[in-house]
Design a protein around this motif. Structure first.
Motif, PDB file in Angstrom:
ATOM      1  N   LYS A  60      32.285 -14.143 -46.543  1.00 47.68           N
ATOM      2  CA  LYS A  60      32.482 -15.238 -45.600  1.00 47.68           C
ATOM      3  C   LYS A  60      33.822 -15.920 -45.875  1.00 47.68           C
ATOM      4  O   LYS A  60      34.199 -16.142 -47.020  1.00 47.68           O
ATOM      5  CB  LYS A  60      31.355 -16.250 -45.725  1.00 47.68           C
ATOM      6  CG  LYS A  60      31.382 -17.335 -44.670  1.00 47.68           C
ATOM      7  CD  LYS A  60      30.113 -18.158 -44.748  1.00 47.68           C
ATOM      8  CE  LYS A  60      30.023 -19.157 -43.625  1.00 47.68           C
ATOM      9  NZ  LYS A  60      29.767 -18.538 -42.337  1.00 47.68           N
ATOM     10  N   ALA A  61      34.536 -16.248 -44.813  1.00 49.44           N
ATOM     11  CA  ALA A  61      35.792 -16.980 -44.912  1.00 49.44           C
ATOM     12  C   ALA A  61      35.862 -17.956 -43.746  1.00 49.44           C
ATOM     13  O   ALA A  61      35.063 -17.881 -42.808  1.00 49.44           O
ATOM     14  CB  ALA A  61      36.979 -16.020 -44.901  1.00 49.44           C
ATOM     15  N   ASP A  62      36.805 -18.850 -43.811  1.00 51.76           N
ATOM     16  CA  ASP A  62      37.006 -19.821 -42.740  1.00 51.76           C
ATOM     17  C   ASP A  62      38.498 -20.068 -42.586  1.00 51.76           C
ATOM     18  O   ASP A  62      39.311 -19.371 -43.203  1.00 51.76           O
ATOM     19  CB  ASP A  62      36.218 -21.115 -43.017  1.00 51.76           C
ATOM     20  CG  ASP A  62      36.629 -21.820 -44.296  1.00 51.76           C
ATOM     21  OD1 ASP A  62      37.620 -21.409 -44.940  1.00 51.76           O
ATOM     22  OD2 ASP A  62      35.955 -22.797 -44.669  1.00 51.76           O
ATOM     23  N   PRO A  74      43.511 -17.171 -44.579  1.00 49.76           N
ATOM     24  CA  PRO A  74      44.886 -16.756 -44.876  1.00 49.76           C
ATOM     25  C   PRO A  74      45.030 -16.110 -46.255  1.00 49.76           C
ATOM     26  O   PRO A  74      45.827 -15.184 -46.429  1.00 49.76           O
ATOM     27  CB  PRO A  74      45.681 -18.070 -44.794  1.00 49.76           C
ATOM     28  CG  PRO A  74      44.881 -18.929 -43.866  1.00 49.76           C
ATOM     29  CD  PRO A  74      43.443 -18.582 -44.171  1.00 49.76           C
ATOM     30  N   GLU A  75      44.249 -16.551 -47.228  1.00 44.39           N
ATOM     31  CA  GLU A  75      44.308 -15.957 -48.565  1.00 44.39           C
ATOM     32  C   GLU A  75      43.757 -14.530 -48.537  1.00 44.39           C
ATOM     33  O   GLU A  75      44.297 -13.633 -49.178  1.00 44.39           O
ATOM     34  CB  GLU A  75      43.531 -16.826 -49.555  1.00 44.39           C
ATOM     35  CG  GLU A  75      43.838 -16.493 -50.977  1.00 44.39           C
ATOM     36  CD  GLU A  75      43.362 -17.541 -51.961  1.00 44.39           C
ATOM     37  OE1 GLU A  75      43.359 -17.205 -53.155  1.00 44.39           O
ATOM     38  OE2 GLU A  75      42.995 -18.659 -51.571  1.00 44.39           O
ATOM     39  N   PHE A  76      42.678 -14.306 -47.782  1.00 45.83           N
ATOM     40  CA  PHE A  76      42.138 -12.959 -47.628  1.00 45.83           C
ATOM     41  C   PHE A  76      43.179 -12.056 -46.964  1.00 45.83           C
ATOM     42  O   PHE A  76      43.425 -10.946 -47.421  1.00 45.83           O
ATOM     43  CB  PHE A  76      40.855 -12.987 -46.793  1.00 45.83           C
ATOM     44  CG  PHE A  76      39.612 -13.328 -47.568  1.00 45.83           C
ATOM     45  CD1 PHE A  76      38.816 -12.335 -48.119  1.00 45.83           C
ATOM     46  CD2 PHE A  76      39.223 -14.651 -47.743  1.00 45.83           C
ATOM     47  CE1 PHE A  76      37.662 -12.641 -48.829  1.00 45.83           C
ATOM     48  CE2 PHE A  76      38.079 -14.968 -48.448  1.00 45.83           C
ATOM     49  CZ  PHE A  76      37.296 -13.965 -48.993  1.00 45.83           C
ATOM     50  N   THR A 123      40.752  -7.276 -44.404  1.00 44.70           N
ATOM     51  CA  THR A 123      40.702  -7.238 -42.943  1.00 44.70           C
ATOM     52  C   THR A 123      39.490  -8.000 -42.446  1.00 44.70           C
ATOM     53  O   THR A 123      38.430  -8.001 -43.068  1.00 44.70           O
ATOM     54  CB  THR A 123      40.648  -5.788 -42.420  1.00 44.70           C
ATOM     55  OG1 THR A 123      39.526  -5.126 -43.007  1.00 44.70           O
ATOM     56  CG2 THR A 123      41.920  -5.033 -42.772  1.00 44.70           C
ATOM     57  N   GLN A 124      39.667  -8.645 -41.306  1.00 50.32           N
ATOM     58  CA  GLN A 124      38.582  -9.416 -40.705  1.00 50.32           C
ATOM     59  C   GLN A 124      37.655  -8.484 -39.940  1.00 50.32           C
ATOM     60  O   GLN A 124      38.093  -7.558 -39.260  1.00 50.32           O
ATOM     61  CB  GLN A 124      39.152 -10.484 -39.772  1.00 50.32           C
ATOM     62  CG  GLN A 124      38.109 -11.440 -39.261  1.00 50.32           C
ATOM     63  CD  GLN A 124      38.710 -12.615 -38.499  1.00 50.32           C
ATOM     64  OE1 GLN A 124      39.879 -12.607 -38.127  1.00 50.32           O
ATOM     65  NE2 GLN A 124      37.890 -13.622 -38.260  1.00 50.32           N
ATOM     66  N   PRO A 146      33.540 -14.398 -38.928  1.00 51.16           N
ATOM     67  CA  PRO A 146      34.096 -15.079 -40.103  1.00 51.16           C
ATOM     68  C   PRO A 146      33.819 -14.358 -41.422  1.00 51.16           C
ATOM     69  O   PRO A 146      33.477 -14.981 -42.427  1.00 51.16           O
ATOM     70  CB  PRO A 146      33.403 -16.442 -40.058  1.00 51.16           C
ATOM     71  CG  PRO A 146      32.063 -16.139 -39.472  1.00 51.16           C
ATOM     72  CD  PRO A 146      32.331 -15.060 -38.435  1.00 51.16           C
ATOM     73  N   TYR A 147      33.951 -13.053 -41.416  1.00 55.00           N
ATOM     74  CA  TYR A 147      33.710 -12.244 -42.612  1.00 55.00           C
ATOM     75  C   TYR A 147      34.877 -11.293 -42.802  1.00 55.00           C
ATOM     76  O   TYR A 147      35.387 -10.720 -41.833  1.00 55.00           O
ATOM     77  CB  TYR A 147      32.392 -11.467 -42.496  1.00 55.00           C
ATOM     78  CG  TYR A 147      31.203 -12.394 -42.509  1.00 55.00           C
ATOM     79  CD1 TYR A 147      30.635 -12.806 -43.709  1.00 55.00           C
ATOM     80  CD2 TYR A 147      30.684 -12.897 -41.327  1.00 55.00           C
ATOM     81  CE1 TYR A 147      29.572 -13.685 -43.723  1.00 55.00           C
ATOM     82  CE2 TYR A 147      29.621 -13.780 -41.334  1.00 55.00           C
ATOM     83  CZ  TYR A 147      29.067 -14.171 -42.532  1.00 55.00           C
ATOM     84  OH  TYR A 147      28.023 -15.049 -42.559  1.00 55.00           O
TER      85      TYR A 147
END
Length: 106
Positions: free
Chosen positions: A45-47, A52-54, A60-61, A75-76
């Motif tokens: 999970k990201a937001d 941006p860090e991922f 990749t999203q 959002p993963y």
């Protein structure tokens, strides 16, 4: 990935619960979803804060084809490759996923 492997992957964060969902698995920490396993790929999970860090790390999203063939961004994000060989680095990424899940409730 079997549940023992998932638990090992997330050990830097603490205990996780694995639940079957969407033909894959949902991974939870302290009752909050922090990751999905979809088609044998682990996605964290990201937001807007952590995405941006991922991206900068080459992750990749997750997207899928929505109505009318338009891609739908979820959002993963994939886990950066180098984290699979470094438990400390993996711990960083899974912590970021947990932090994103905390911010989602604000």
């Amino acid at each position: 990935m079997d549940n023992a492997g998932i638990e090992e992957m997330f050990q830097g964060l603490g205990p996780v619960t694995v639940k079957r969902m969407f033909g894959g698995k949902g991974i939870y920490h302290l009752g909050r979803i922090i990751a999905l396993e979809v088609r044998d790929e682990m996605l964290l999970k990201a937001d807007e804060t952590s995405a941006p860090e991922f991206a900068a790390a080459g992750a990749t999203q997750w997207t899928y084809e929505g109505r009318k063939g338009k891609p739908v961004k979820m959002p993963y994000w994939s886990i950066p490759d180098e984290a699979y060989d470094d438990p400390d680095l993996m711990a960083k990424w899974v912590r970021l996923a947990y932090e994103a899940s905390l911010r989602a409730d604000r």
